[in-house]
Design a protein around this motif. Structure first.
Motif, PDB file in Angstrom:
ATOM      1  N   ILE A  32       4.111 -59.218   6.299  1.00  0.00           N
ATOM      2  CA  ILE A  32       4.272 -60.526   6.146  1.00  0.00           C
ATOM      3  C   ILE A  32       5.836 -60.711   5.845  1.00  0.00           C
ATOM      4  O   ILE A  32       6.658 -61.629   6.428  1.00  0.00           O
ATOM      5  CB  ILE A  32       3.398 -61.112   5.185  1.00  0.00           C
ATOM      6  N   LEU A  33       6.300 -59.858   4.699  1.00  0.00           N
ATOM      7  CA  LEU A  33       7.651 -60.042   4.399  1.00  0.00           C
ATOM      8  C   LEU A  33       8.464 -59.506   5.398  1.00  0.00           C
ATOM      9  O   LEU A  33       9.742 -60.032   5.565  1.00  0.00           O
ATOM     10  CB  LEU A  33       7.855 -59.301   3.007  1.00  0.00           C
ATOM     11  N   LEU A  34       8.176 -58.394   5.992  1.00  0.00           N
ATOM     12  CA  LEU A  34       8.956 -57.862   6.937  1.00  0.00           C
ATOM     13  C   LEU A  34       9.258 -58.859   7.945  1.00  0.00           C
ATOM     14  O   LEU A  34      10.460 -59.308   8.883  1.00  0.00           O
ATOM     15  CB  LEU A  34       8.578 -56.590   7.625  1.00  0.00           C
ATOM     16  N   LYS A  52       1.162 -50.158   5.805  1.00  0.00           N
ATOM     17  CA  LYS A  52       0.030 -50.528   5.991  1.00  0.00           C
ATOM     18  C   LYS A  52      -0.579 -51.692   5.144  1.00  0.00           C
ATOM     19  O   LYS A  52      -1.415 -52.470   5.495  1.00  0.00           O
ATOM     20  CB  LYS A  52      -0.933 -49.233   5.395  1.00  0.00           C
ATOM     21  N   SER A  53       0.434 -52.248   4.152  1.00  0.00           N
ATOM     22  CA  SER A  53       0.167 -53.382   3.337  1.00  0.00           C
ATOM     23  C   SER A  53       0.208 -54.816   4.443  1.00  0.00           C
ATOM     24  O   SER A  53       1.375 -55.060   4.873  1.00  0.00           O
ATOM     25  CB  SER A  53       1.128 -53.365   2.265  1.00  0.00           C
ATOM     26  N   GLU A 105      12.593 -60.585   9.479  1.00  0.00           N
ATOM     27  CA  GLU A 105      12.852 -60.616  10.798  1.00  0.00           C
ATOM     28  C   GLU A 105      13.253 -61.947  11.547  1.00  0.00           C
ATOM     29  O   GLU A 105      14.331 -62.065  12.199  1.00  0.00           O
ATOM     30  CB  GLU A 105      12.094 -59.771  11.770  1.00  0.00           C
ATOM     31  N   LYS A 106      12.419 -62.638  11.093  1.00  0.00           N
ATOM     32  CA  LYS A 106      12.683 -64.097  11.490  1.00  0.00           C
ATOM     33  C   LYS A 106      13.696 -64.987  10.958  1.00  0.00           C
ATOM     34  O   LYS A 106      14.602 -65.570  11.733  1.00  0.00           O
ATOM     35  CB  LYS A 106      11.384 -65.175  11.152  1.00  0.00           C
ATOM     36  N   ALA A 107      14.279 -64.583   9.748  1.00  0.00           N
ATOM     37  CA  ALA A 107      15.537 -65.211   9.111  1.00  0.00           C
ATOM     38  C   ALA A 107      16.741 -64.482   9.890  1.00  0.00           C
ATOM     39  O   ALA A 107      17.603 -65.052  10.177  1.00  0.00           O
ATOM     40  CB  ALA A 107      15.323 -64.777   7.891  1.00  0.00           C
ATOM     41  N   GLU A 117      13.166 -60.711  -1.712  1.00  0.00           N
ATOM     42  CA  GLU A 117      11.492 -60.415  -1.807  1.00  0.00           C
ATOM     43  C   GLU A 117      11.102 -59.130  -1.604  1.00  0.00           C
ATOM     44  O   GLU A 117      10.129 -58.445  -2.337  1.00  0.00           O
ATOM     45  CB  GLU A 117      11.037 -61.686  -0.891  1.00  0.00           C
ATOM     46  N   LEU A 118      11.764 -58.458  -0.437  1.00  0.00           N
ATOM     47  CA  LEU A 118      11.387 -57.173  -0.122  1.00  0.00           C
ATOM     48  C   LEU A 118      11.674 -56.266  -1.264  1.00  0.00           C
ATOM     49  O   LEU A 118      11.056 -55.411  -1.674  1.00  0.00           O
ATOM     50  CB  LEU A 118      12.127 -56.726   0.974  1.00  0.00           C
TER      51      LEU A 118
END
Length: 260
Positions: free
Chosen positions: A35-37, A29-30, A41-43, A66-67
């Protein structure tokens, strides 16, 4: 409360933390977690597309770190929040949002402008109280001066015999209650010395030592260190502790040399 540690993340983004007890944080929900996910995924896609690109590999590693850090921070904050007393309504609301995984809402509930406005009011109120306390301190100093003067005048009342000394002693101690300064402590100690009450005098001189650092900041005209050590030397000599007296005399001489 039992210790909290990071557990597994489910496919829904729910983090389970705890040992015997656990809480679930709906991290999905955060906005922060999303944003971190997305970054990870992009990386991942970049690495899949360009497996030999060192920059993309580093980007993926950084996003995964970061996660991990984010998850750890959530648990650390949870632990900290449960250690402190939360009394204000704002803080309670923020805590409630946080425990539901609504971190952005938790931040927004603690409106910085509102908090700083309240801080300004409180600091101004504190300043006003400080001014009031300062005035009271000045009045107490005047009160102590009056008691000191009454004590000195009482000592002149020889018709009262030994009772004048008892009365003066009481007045000197009452003055010390109103305003405890190093000068007043030393004066009372010297009075006890004159009455041969060496134990009481020594206790006061030792207490006065605790005021030395404070006094040296604003009064450089009086050598309190010399006064204290010299009078302690006299007391030790009168009590026949000649070794201690010698040490005190030598110390007082050094203080006098450094002062001149």
């Amino acid at each position: 409360m039992t210790g909290i540690s990071v557990g597994d993340i489910t496919t829904d983004g729910i983090v389970c933390v705890g040992r015997e007890n656990f809480i679930t944080q709906n991290i999905y929900k955060s906005a922060d977690y999303k944003i971190l996910l997305l970054g990870r995924e992009k990386a991942k896609k970049n690495v899949e597309k360009y497996p030999d690109d060192a920059d993309f590999k580093k980007e993926l590693l950084d996003s995964e770190n970061e996660l991990v850090c984010f998850e750890k921070d959530v648990v650390d904050i949870y632990n900290e929040i449960n250690k402190i007393n939360i009394n204000s309504e704002r803080a309670k609301i923020a805590k409630d949002f946080f425990e539901k995984g609504l971190f952005n809402e938790a931040r927004e509930s603690l409106n910085t402008d509102d908090i700083l406005k309240e801080q300004s009011k409180l600091l101004n109120a504190k300043l006003l109280n400080y001014e009031k306390l300062k005035l009271i301190d000045e009045q107490l100093e005047d009160n102590a001066t009056e008691l000191d003067l009454k004590a000195k005048l009482t000592l002149l009342d020889y018709e009262r015999g030994e009772e004048r000394i008892t009365a003066a002693t009481t007045l000197y101690n009452e003055a010390l209650k109103s305003s405890k300064t190093i000068q007043r402590i030393i004066s009372l100690a010297y009075f006890y010395m004159s009455m041969s009450s060496y134990k009481k005098a020594k206790a006061l001189y030792l207490e006065a030592e605790g005021y030395l650092c404070e006094v040296k900041e604003y009064n450089k005209k009086i050598n309190y260190e010399f006064i204290l050590t010299f009078n302690m030397a006299i007391i030790n000599e009168m009590e026949k502790d000649f070794d201690a007296a010698k040490v005190n005399y030598l110390e007082s001489l050094e203080f006098l040399k450094n002062f001149l």
